[in-house]
Design a protein around this motif. Structure first.
Motif, PDB file in Angstrom:
ATOM      1  N   GLY A 266       3.809  39.167   3.417  1.00 47.85           N
ATOM      2  CA  GLY A 266       3.652  37.743   3.126  1.00 47.85           C
ATOM      3  C   GLY A 266       4.795  36.937   3.721  1.00 47.85           C
TER       4      GLY A 266
ATOM      5  N   SER B 172       4.745  36.844   7.455  1.00 49.62           N
ATOM      6  CA  SER B 172       3.712  35.953   7.995  1.00 49.62           C
ATOM      7  C   SER B 172       4.164  34.497   7.935  1.00 49.62           C
ATOM      8  CB  SER B 172       2.402  36.130   7.229  1.00 49.62           C
ATOM      9  OG  SER B 172       2.531  35.601   5.932  1.00 49.62           O
ATOM     10  N   LEU B 173       5.135  34.186   7.072  1.00 51.75           N
ATOM     11  CA  LEU B 173       5.658  32.816   7.041  1.00 51.75           C
ATOM     12  C   LEU B 173       6.631  32.562   8.194  1.00 51.75           C
ATOM     13  CD1 LEU B 173       6.348  32.230   3.240  1.00 51.75           C
ATOM     14  CD2 LEU B 173       4.414  31.495   4.598  1.00 51.75           C
TER      15      LEU B 173
ATOM     16  N   TYR C 159       6.165  29.907  11.103  1.00 51.83           N
ATOM     17  CA  TYR C 159       6.309  28.454  10.975  1.00 51.83           C
ATOM     18  C   TYR C 159       7.545  27.940  11.691  1.00 51.83           C
ATOM     19  CZ  TYR C 159       2.493  28.144   7.723  1.00 51.83           C
ATOM     20  OH  TYR C 159       1.256  28.187   7.175  1.00 51.83           O
TER      21      TYR C 159
ATOM     22  N   SER D 274       1.940  31.090  17.610  1.00 48.24           N
ATOM     23  CA  SER D 274       1.032  31.159  16.464  1.00 48.24           C
ATOM     24  C   SER D 274      -0.126  32.103  16.754  1.00 48.24           C
ATOM     25  CB  SER D 274       0.541  29.765  16.078  1.00 48.24           C
ATOM     26  OG  SER D 274      -0.138  29.171  17.142  1.00 48.24           O
TER      27      SER D 274
ATOM     28  N   ILE E 219      -0.445  35.770  14.612  1.00 47.13           N
ATOM     29  CA  ILE E 219      -1.634  35.995  13.793  1.00 47.13           C
ATOM     30  C   ILE E 219      -2.328  37.277  14.242  1.00 47.13           C
ATOM     31  CG2 ILE E 219      -3.974  35.174  13.414  1.00 47.13           C
ATOM     32  CD1 ILE E 219      -2.450  33.524  11.798  1.00 47.13           C
TER      33      ILE E 219
ATOM     34  N   VAL F 172       0.067  17.058  10.661  1.00 45.79           N
ATOM     35  CA  VAL F 172       0.911  18.251  10.575  1.00 45.79           C
ATOM     36  C   VAL F 172       1.699  18.227   9.267  1.00 45.79           C
ATOM     37  CG1 VAL F 172       2.868  19.447  11.596  1.00 45.79           C
ATOM     38  CG2 VAL F 172       1.067  18.572  13.042  1.00 45.79           C
TER      39      VAL F 172
ATOM     40  N   MET G  32       1.649  20.996   6.306  1.00 45.76           N
ATOM     41  CA  MET G  32       2.839  21.655   5.765  1.00 45.76           C
ATOM     42  C   MET G  32       2.934  21.462   4.251  1.00 45.76           C
ATOM     43  SD  MET G  32       3.943  23.261   8.207  1.00 45.76           S
ATOM     44  CE  MET G  32       5.304  24.030   7.379  1.00 45.76           C
TER      45      MET G  32
ATOM     46  N   VAL H  23       0.747  23.962   2.723  1.00 47.30           N
ATOM     47  CA  VAL H  23       1.423  25.266   2.682  1.00 47.30           C
ATOM     48  C   VAL H  23       2.314  25.348   1.444  1.00 47.30           C
ATOM     49  CG1 VAL H  23       3.094  26.757   3.825  1.00 47.30           C
ATOM     50  CG2 VAL H  23       1.398  25.552   5.174  1.00 47.30           C
TER      51      VAL H  23
ATOM     52  N   ILE I 233       0.150  34.123  -0.562  1.00 45.30           N
ATOM     53  CA  ILE I 233       1.110  33.797   0.498  1.00 45.30           C
ATOM     54  C   ILE I 233       0.649  34.400   1.818  1.00 45.30           C
ATOM     55  CG2 ILE I 233       3.472  34.102   1.273  1.00 45.30           C
ATOM     56  CD1 ILE I 233       3.794  32.555  -1.047  1.00 45.30           C
ATOM     57  N   LEU I 234       0.287  35.682   1.763  1.00 46.36           N
ATOM     58  CA  LEU I 234      -0.039  36.413   2.989  1.00 46.36           C
ATOM     59  C   LEU I 234      -1.236  35.792   3.710  1.00 46.36           C
ATOM     60  CD1 LEU I 234       0.426  38.890   4.756  1.00 46.36           C
ATOM     61  CD2 LEU I 234      -0.981  40.195   3.206  1.00 46.36           C
TER      62      LEU I 234
ATOM     63  N   TYR J  32      -3.329  32.841   2.746  1.00 47.79           N
ATOM     64  CA  TYR J  32      -3.484  31.392   2.868  1.00 47.79           C
ATOM     65  C   TYR J  32      -2.292  30.750   3.552  1.00 47.79           C
ATOM     66  CZ  TYR J  32      -7.775  31.566   0.342  1.00 47.79           C
ATOM     67  OH  TYR J  32      -9.060  31.826   0.000  1.00 47.79           O
ATOM     68  N   ALA J  33      -1.092  30.953   2.982  1.00 48.86           N
ATOM     69  CA  ALA J  33       0.072  30.285   3.569  1.00 48.86           C
ATOM     70  C   ALA J  33       0.410  30.874   4.932  1.00 48.86           C
ATOM     71  CB  ALA J  33       1.264  30.404   2.623  1.00 48.86           C
ATOM     72  N   GLY J  34       0.244  32.191   5.079  1.00 47.96           N
ATOM     73  CA  GLY J  34       0.722  32.838   6.296  1.00 47.96           C
ATOM     74  C   GLY J  34      -0.279  32.909   7.424  1.00 47.96           C
ATOM     75  N   ALA J  35      -1.566  32.924   7.120  1.00 47.70           N
ATOM     76  CA  ALA J  35      -2.544  33.105   8.196  1.00 47.70           C
ATOM     77  C   ALA J  35      -3.466  31.899   8.340  1.00 47.70           C
ATOM     78  CB  ALA J  35      -3.358  34.363   7.938  1.00 47.70           C
TER      79      ALA J  35
ATOM     80  N   MET K 226      -3.293  28.835   7.153  1.00 51.31           N
ATOM     81  CA  MET K 226      -2.640  27.566   7.461  1.00 51.31           C
ATOM     82  C   MET K 226      -2.035  27.555   8.856  1.00 51.31           C
ATOM     83  SD  MET K 226      -3.424  25.620   5.209  1.00 51.31           S
ATOM     84  CE  MET K 226      -2.541  24.255   5.932  1.00 51.31           C
ATOM     85  N   VAL K 227      -1.640  28.742   9.359  1.00 51.92           N
ATOM     86  CA  VAL K 227      -1.132  28.793  10.728  1.00 51.92           C
ATOM     87  C   VAL K 227      -2.250  28.429  11.698  1.00 51.92           C
ATOM     88  CG1 VAL K 227      -0.156  30.276  12.488  1.00 51.92           C
ATOM     89  CG2 VAL K 227       0.623  30.488  10.161  1.00 51.92           C
ATOM     90  N   LEU K 228      -3.457  28.920  11.404  1.00 53.35           N
ATOM     91  CA  LEU K 228      -4.594  28.575  12.260  1.00 53.35           C
ATOM     92  C   LEU K 228      -4.913  27.078  12.154  1.00 53.35           C
ATOM     93  CD1 LEU K 228      -6.982  31.610  11.922  1.00 53.35           C
ATOM     94  CD2 LEU K 228      -5.492  30.986  13.794  1.00 53.35           C
TER      95      LEU K 228
ATOM     96  N   LEU L 237      -2.790  24.739  11.578  1.00 54.99           N
ATOM     97  CA  LEU L 237      -1.740  24.074  12.348  1.00 54.99           C
ATOM     98  C   LEU L 237      -2.037  24.178  13.839  1.00 54.99           C
ATOM     99  CD1 LEU L 237       0.642  22.765  10.981  1.00 54.99           C
ATOM    100  CD2 LEU L 237       2.026  24.712  11.590  1.00 54.99           C
ATOM    101  N   PHE L 238      -2.475  25.369  14.225  1.00 56.58           N
ATOM    102  CA  PHE L 238      -2.829  25.631  15.620  1.00 56.58           C
ATOM    103  C   PHE L 238      -3.862  24.624  16.103  1.00 56.58           C
ATOM    104  CE2 PHE L 238      -5.319  27.837  18.836  1.00 56.58           C
ATOM    105  CZ  PHE L 238      -4.337  28.427  19.618  1.00 56.58           C
TER     106      PHE L 238
END
Lengths: 348, 166
Positions: free
Chosen positions: A129, A132-133, A136, A158, A162, B30, B34, B37, B60-61, B63-66, B68-70, B72-73
């Motif tokens: 987790g 994966s942060l 950012y 990014s 991923i 953006v 954030m 996130v 976290i792993l 939603y926040a980590g994958a 939301m990164v997409l 943002l992308f």
């Protein structure tokens, strides 16, 4: 030490955790500083140069010189950047690596204290987790700079992170199928039996995939596309200078240390060695220190491999990177999960 | 301690959630992403307070980590200037408020109904083993159905994004 024994367990827990966290961070940052030096020395040796040798004997004071330079340089902020994210990104690049070490057991016991800051039941999920942060910091740096090359670097980062996170997550599932727990201390216990109980020998494929993914997650060659000096002039950190640039730099190395520590814990037996009774939790203070030493030695060994690979390999092309991640590593990791599960089921 | 942490996490989640939809300082997507996130991180904190460690970590792993990164992308590839100029629409505000109110009423009903059974131990304890066992025994069919649904979505995306099918 009387006052320590008079405290209630909660207070003792708080004090010991704080001390462990402080020591771990200090040790991590010193390793980071000297990994940078090792990188420059090893690269020099590989390219038949001498490398930094002016500051102190054999250049050993070079990290101090670099740090002073980074602090004293003018911290130039271009006019076109997005200020808030420009400040935020370097901090975000550094933090995840520091948080990761919270769950990694870096030794067995010193006295009555377990040498792990937080013995979580879902330890490895926590690690993934936090890792994966980490993306950012880089993505926001690319966005904050508000110019072409950093932006491309951020976009690349990014997509790359991923993609390889998935391969990384799937590659360790067989490990936990064998161990039967997500707790990293259990993983080490499982490997304590002997050299061939180490998961690198029991799960070589998982180890190979994990290593490849770890290189990609830490943006190291052959996967350093977010930086790619030749195409992107340095990628996401182009607009940064002085201490903010140093933060990205240190963040990368701290991530390397965290990835190495994770590799050592998951596949290389953690703080254990199969000889001379070093595979059992230490009863004496000296034994406890020896375990911490073994762990650090293994981490340093993996770090040298990280550096060595960087100066030996060319960079992947972007399509090759995606190809490798999605079409090779991912199916292989899935097949490995299926195979291991079937094997365990047949044996049961 | 637990109660204090609950209020801190809940308040932060609400503030960040508000900033996602109506940020008075910035109309930048953006920034909204954030804030989302951060909202997810505080929600993970709430899960941990409920001793649902697995759920917290996965929150976290995934939603926040994958996810939301997409997000943002995609946001970074859009034309953000048009988005920043857009004003809040009154109709949208009223509609959003209505939906939120309806959801609140629904949730209140559900929580009210569930409250008397609070003494019973929760079905899903925090441990990963218990969760896995439940997923593959009692909830096997829903679990598989969701997997198939995701697969269908994935195949659909591949189909849509291919310009010409061979």
């Amino acid at each position: 030490m009387d006052w320590l024994n008079q405290l209630n367990p909660t207070q003792q827990f708080v004090i010991f955790s704080a001390v462990k966290a402080l020591v771990a961070v200090v040790v991590l940052l010193s390793i980071v500083a000297y990994t940078v030096l090792a990188e420059r020395k090893i690269c020099a040796a590989i390219q038949d140069r001498i490398g930094p040798n002016r500051a102190g004997p054999w250049g050993l004071l070079q990290p101090a010189a670099d740090a002073i330079k980074a602090f004293l340089k003018e911290d130039f902020i271009p006019a076109h950047v997005r200020k808030v994210y420009f400040w935020l990104a370097p901090a975000l690049a550094m933090t995840p690596a520091l948080l990761t070490i919270a769950v990694i057991p870096f030794g067995s016991q010193l006295g009555a204290q377990k040498m792990v800051i937080a013995d979580l039941n879902v330890g490895v999920l926590y690690t993934f987790g936090i890792v994966s942060l980490g993306v950012y910091g880089i993505v926001l740096a690319g966005y904050a700079a508000n110019s072409k090359y950093p932006f491309l670097g951020g976009i690349r980062a990014s997509a790359q992170m991923i993609s390889y996170e998935i391969a990384m997550g799937l590659s360790v599932i067989p490990v936990f199928l064998l161990v039967g727990s997500l707790n990293l201390s259990r993983v080490i216990e499982y490997q304590a039996g002997g050299l061939f109980d180490w998961l690198v020998f029991k799960q070589p494929l998982a180890f190979a995939i994990f290593v490849a993914a770890a290189f990609a997650e830490t943006n190291r060659l052959p996967f350093d596309l977010p930086e790619a000096e030749q195409e992107l002039a340095g990628g996401y950190n182009v607009e940064y200078s002085a201490i903010k640039f140093a933060m990205f730099f240190l963040g990368e190395y701290a991530n390397m240390v965290a990835a190495s520590a994770l590799m050592v814990t998951l596949f290389l037996g953690g703080w254990t060695l199969p000889w001379a009774g070093l595979n059992q939790p230490a009863a004496t203070l000296a034994g406890g220190l020896a375990h911490v030493g073994i762990f650090l030695a293994k981490v340093l060994g993996v770090l040298v491999v990280f550096i060595w690979v960087r100066w030996m390999w060319p960079r992947f092309r972007y399509d090759q990177l995606m190809d490798l991640g999605w079409k090779r590593l991912l199916p292989l990791a899935l097949a490995n999960v299926l195979f291991t599960a079937t094997f365990l089921w047949a044996r049961a | 301690m637990q109660a204090a942490l609950f209020y801190i996490f809940a308040a932060l989640a609400l503030v960040c959630g508000f900033l996602v939809v109506a940020n008075p300082f910035s109309r930048n997507p953006v920034t909204s992403a954030m804030c989302l996130v951060l909202t997810l991180v505080w929600l993970a904190g709430l899960f941990v307070l409920l001793e649902a460690f697995f759920l917290g970590a996965v929150q976290i792993l995934i939603y926040a980590g994958a996810v939301m990164v997409l997000f943002l992308f995609v946001i970074m590839l859009l034309d953000l200037r048009a988005e920043e100029r857009r004003r809040l629409k009154r109709l949208g505000l009223v509609g959003g408020g209505l939906v939120a109110a309806a959801l609140a009423v629904l949730l209140r009903g559900v929580i009210h109904e569930a409250a008397p059974a609070a003494a019973a131990p929760p079905a899903v304890e925090g441990t990963t083993e218990a969760l896995g066992r439940l997923l593959f025994t009692r909830y096997l069919l829903p679990f598989e159905a969701v997997s198939v649904l995701l697969l269908v979505a994935m195949v659909g995306v591949v189909l849509l994004s291919k310009k010409e099918l061979k």
